[in-house]
Design a protein around this motif. Structure first.
Motif, PDB file in Angstrom:
ATOM      1  N   LEU A 129       0.838  -1.189   0.000  1.00 20.11           N
ATOM      2  CA  LEU A 129       0.000   0.000   0.000  1.00 20.11           C
ATOM      3  C   LEU A 129       0.879   1.246   0.000  1.00 20.11           C
ATOM      4  O   LEU A 129       1.850   1.323   0.740  1.00 20.11           O
ATOM      5  N   THR A 130       0.510   2.215  -0.828  1.00 17.93           N
ATOM      6  CA  THR A 130       1.226   3.495  -0.841  1.00 17.93           C
ATOM      7  C   THR A 130       0.600   4.432   0.196  1.00 17.93           C
ATOM      8  O   THR A 130      -0.500   4.189   0.697  1.00 17.93           O
ATOM      9  N   THR A 131       1.289   5.518   0.485  1.00 19.71           N
ATOM     10  CA  THR A 131       0.747   6.520   1.401  1.00 19.71           C
ATOM     11  C   THR A 131      -0.568   7.066   0.872  1.00 19.71           C
ATOM     12  O   THR A 131      -1.538   7.238   1.625  1.00 19.71           O
ATOM     13  N   ARG A 132      -0.627   7.322  -0.424  1.00 18.13           N
ATOM     14  CA  ARG A 132      -1.864   7.822  -1.038  1.00 18.13           C
ATOM     15  C   ARG A 132      -3.011   6.836  -0.836  1.00 18.13           C
ATOM     16  O   ARG A 132      -4.146   7.239  -0.547  1.00 18.13           O
ATOM     17  N   GLN A 133      -2.745   5.541  -1.006  1.00 12.14           N
ATOM     18  CA  GLN A 133      -3.794   4.540  -0.817  1.00 12.14           C
ATOM     19  C   GLN A 133      -4.264   4.480   0.629  1.00 12.14           C
ATOM     20  O   GLN A 133      -5.470   4.395   0.897  1.00 12.14           O
ATOM     21  N   TRP A 134      -3.318   4.526   1.577  1.00 19.66           N
ATOM     22  CA  TRP A 134      -3.685   4.542   2.997  1.00 19.66           C
ATOM     23  C   TRP A 134      -4.587   5.731   3.297  1.00 19.66           C
ATOM     24  O   TRP A 134      -5.599   5.604   4.000  1.00 19.66           O
ATOM     25  N   ARG A 135      -4.227   6.881   2.798  1.00 20.73           N
ATOM     26  CA  ARG A 135      -5.020   8.087   3.065  1.00 20.73           C
ATOM     27  C   ARG A 135      -6.416   7.971   2.463  1.00 20.73           C
ATOM     28  O   ARG A 135      -7.403   8.381   3.075  1.00 20.73           O
ATOM     29  N   ARG A 136      -6.491   7.437   1.250  1.00 18.99           N
ATOM     30  CA  ARG A 136      -7.798   7.279   0.599  1.00 18.99           C
ATOM     31  C   ARG A 136      -8.672   6.307   1.394  1.00 18.99           C
ATOM     32  O   ARG A 136      -9.867   6.543   1.589  1.00 18.99           O
ATOM     33  N   LEU A 137      -8.089   5.216   1.866  1.00 16.80           N
ATOM     34  CA  LEU A 137      -8.845   4.245   2.666  1.00 16.80           C
ATOM     35  C   LEU A 137      -9.310   4.851   3.992  1.00 16.80           C
ATOM     36  O   LEU A 137     -10.478   4.735   4.370  1.00 16.80           O
ATOM     37  N   ALA A 138      -8.399   5.495   4.700  1.00 15.42           N
ATOM     38  CA  ALA A 138      -8.710   6.051   6.017  1.00 15.42           C
ATOM     39  C   ALA A 138      -9.735   7.171   5.934  1.00 15.42           C
ATOM     40  O   ALA A 138     -10.530   7.378   6.858  1.00 15.42           O
ATOM     41  N   ALA A 139      -9.761   7.898   4.822  1.00 14.64           N
ATOM     42  CA  ALA A 139     -10.681   9.020   4.675  1.00 14.64           C
ATOM     43  C   ALA A 139     -12.137   8.570   4.531  1.00 14.64           C
ATOM     44  O   ALA A 139     -13.050   9.359   4.755  1.00 14.64           O
ATOM     45  N   LEU A 140     -12.361   7.312   4.197  1.00 15.66           N
ATOM     46  CA  LEU A 140     -13.732   6.846   3.975  1.00 15.66           C
ATOM     47  C   LEU A 140     -14.533   6.782   5.275  1.00 15.66           C
ATOM     48  O   LEU A 140     -15.629   7.321   5.362  1.00 15.66           O
ATOM     49  N   THR A 141     -14.012   6.082   6.284  1.00 15.80           N
ATOM     50  CA  THR A 141     -14.750   5.940   7.549  1.00 15.80           C
ATOM     51  C   THR A 141     -13.853   6.108   8.770  1.00 15.80           C
ATOM     52  O   THR A 141     -14.342   6.088   9.898  1.00 15.80           O
ATOM     53  N   GLY A 142     -12.538   6.200   8.538  1.00 13.13           N
ATOM     54  CA  GLY A 142     -11.610   6.264   9.666  1.00 13.13           C
ATOM     55  C   GLY A 142     -11.259   4.908  10.228  1.00 13.13           C
ATOM     56  O   GLY A 142     -10.453   4.804  11.149  1.00 13.13           O
ATOM     57  N   ARG A 143     -11.842   3.850   9.655  1.00 10.47           N
ATOM     58  CA  ARG A 143     -11.558   2.479  10.116  1.00 10.47           C
ATOM     59  C   ARG A 143     -11.128   1.610   8.940  1.00 10.47           C
ATOM     60  O   ARG A 143     -11.754   1.648   7.876  1.00 10.47           O
ATOM     61  N   VAL A 144     -10.068   0.839   9.146  1.00 14.57           N
ATOM     62  CA  VAL A 144      -9.552  -0.055   8.110  1.00 14.57           C
ATOM     63  C   VAL A 144      -9.155  -1.363   8.778  1.00 14.57           C
ATOM     64  O   VAL A 144      -8.508  -1.361   9.828  1.00 14.57           O
ATOM     65  N   ARG A 145      -9.525  -2.478   8.156  1.00 17.65           N
ATOM     66  CA  ARG A 145      -9.123  -3.801   8.657  1.00 17.65           C
ATOM     67  C   ARG A 145      -8.342  -4.521   7.563  1.00 17.65           C
ATOM     68  O   ARG A 145      -8.793  -4.598   6.418  1.00 17.65           O
ATOM     69  N   LEU A 146      -7.193  -5.061   7.939  1.00 12.79           N
ATOM     70  CA  LEU A 146      -6.358  -5.799   6.993  1.00 12.79           C
ATOM     71  C   LEU A 146      -6.580  -7.290   7.175  1.00 12.79           C
ATOM     72  O   LEU A 146      -6.773  -7.767   8.291  1.00 12.79           O
ATOM     73  N   THR A 147      -6.540  -8.044   6.065  1.00 13.85           N
ATOM     74  CA  THR A 147      -6.675  -9.498   6.128  1.00 13.85           C
ATOM     75  C   THR A 147      -5.331 -10.143   5.803  1.00 13.85           C
ATOM     76  O   THR A 147      -4.464  -9.501   5.207  1.00 13.85           O
ATOM     77  N   PRO A 148      -5.161 -11.422   6.154  1.00 18.77           N
ATOM     78  CA  PRO A 148      -3.909 -12.114   5.813  1.00 18.77           C
ATOM     79  C   PRO A 148      -3.758 -12.397   4.315  1.00 18.77           C
ATOM     80  O   PRO A 148      -2.730 -12.868   3.876  1.00 18.77           O
TER      81      PRO A 148
END
Length: 199
Positions: free
Chosen positions: A24-43
């Motif tokens: 994941l790039t910084t831009r992708q992390w920011r885009r994900l976090a901006a949606l709801t403030g919650r992110v869950r990663l899977t294996p």
């Protein structure tokens, strides 16, 4: 997950997307976090974003796709894995992630493909149902169970060689299924039982 997927509860959804090669790039992390403030990663290189209003799901998926995340169920990235490769690993013979990016759209297929920078094959899938690409000083060695290996495949031949390996595995699977299928006697539709009255 086969996703993108929506799990709906009271018009609130969770989105499931995939990070190509687990990065994941910084831009992708920011885009994900901006949606709801919650992110869950899977294996399995997946990311789940819970708690999104259903009316915003389609626009959110478009934005995640624009950021380079996998949102399509038929994406070539769903069946591709790779080790760290160069420059992150001193033992690697190649930038396997870069090489994977260069050819995957031209070598699609359902069979998993693992790109390794050396003979250690870090992070390879379990079992034998995958195409094994290992970087060497002479090119890539390509192996598929049941077929003689191709050694030292140069960069310009990687896409057709990989597509050929995936096709071979499909054909072998079909042949195996046909061999296990029950054999039925030939039935001729116009065959009639003997009529003693016609003799």
């Amino acid at each position: 997950m086969a996703g993108p997927e929506f799990a709906t509860v009271d018009d609130i959804v969770g989105l499931s997307v995939l990070a190509p090669l687990g990065r994941l790039t910084t831009r992708q992390w920011r885009r994900l976090a901006a949606l709801t403030g919650r992110v869950r990663l899977t294996p399995w290189r997946g990311i789940v974003v819970p708690g999104l209003p259903a009316r915003e799901a389609a626009r959110a998926l478009d934005g995640l796709a624009d950021a380079g995340l996998v949102t399509a169920a038929d994406s070539a990235w769903r069946s591709v894995t790779a080790c760290t490769g160069k420059p992150g690993c001193a033992k690697s013979q190649a930038d396997v992630r870069g090489d994977a990016r260069a050819v995957m759209e031209r070598a699609r297929g359902p069979l998993a493909v693992h790109w390794s920078g050396c003979e250690r094959r870090c992070g390879h899938p379990r079992g034998a149902a995958w195409v094994d690409l290992v970087a060497t000083p002479a090119g890539y060695d390509l192996r598929v169970e049941g077929r003689a290996p191709r050694l030292g495949v140069p960069d310009h031949e990687l896409a057709p060689a990989l597509a050929d390996a995936r096709q071979y595995v499909r054909q072998a699977a079909r042949a195996e299924r046909a061999a296990r299928a029950p054999h039925h006697p030939l039935v001729l539709e116009d065959a009639q039982p003997d009529d003693p009255a016609q003799k």
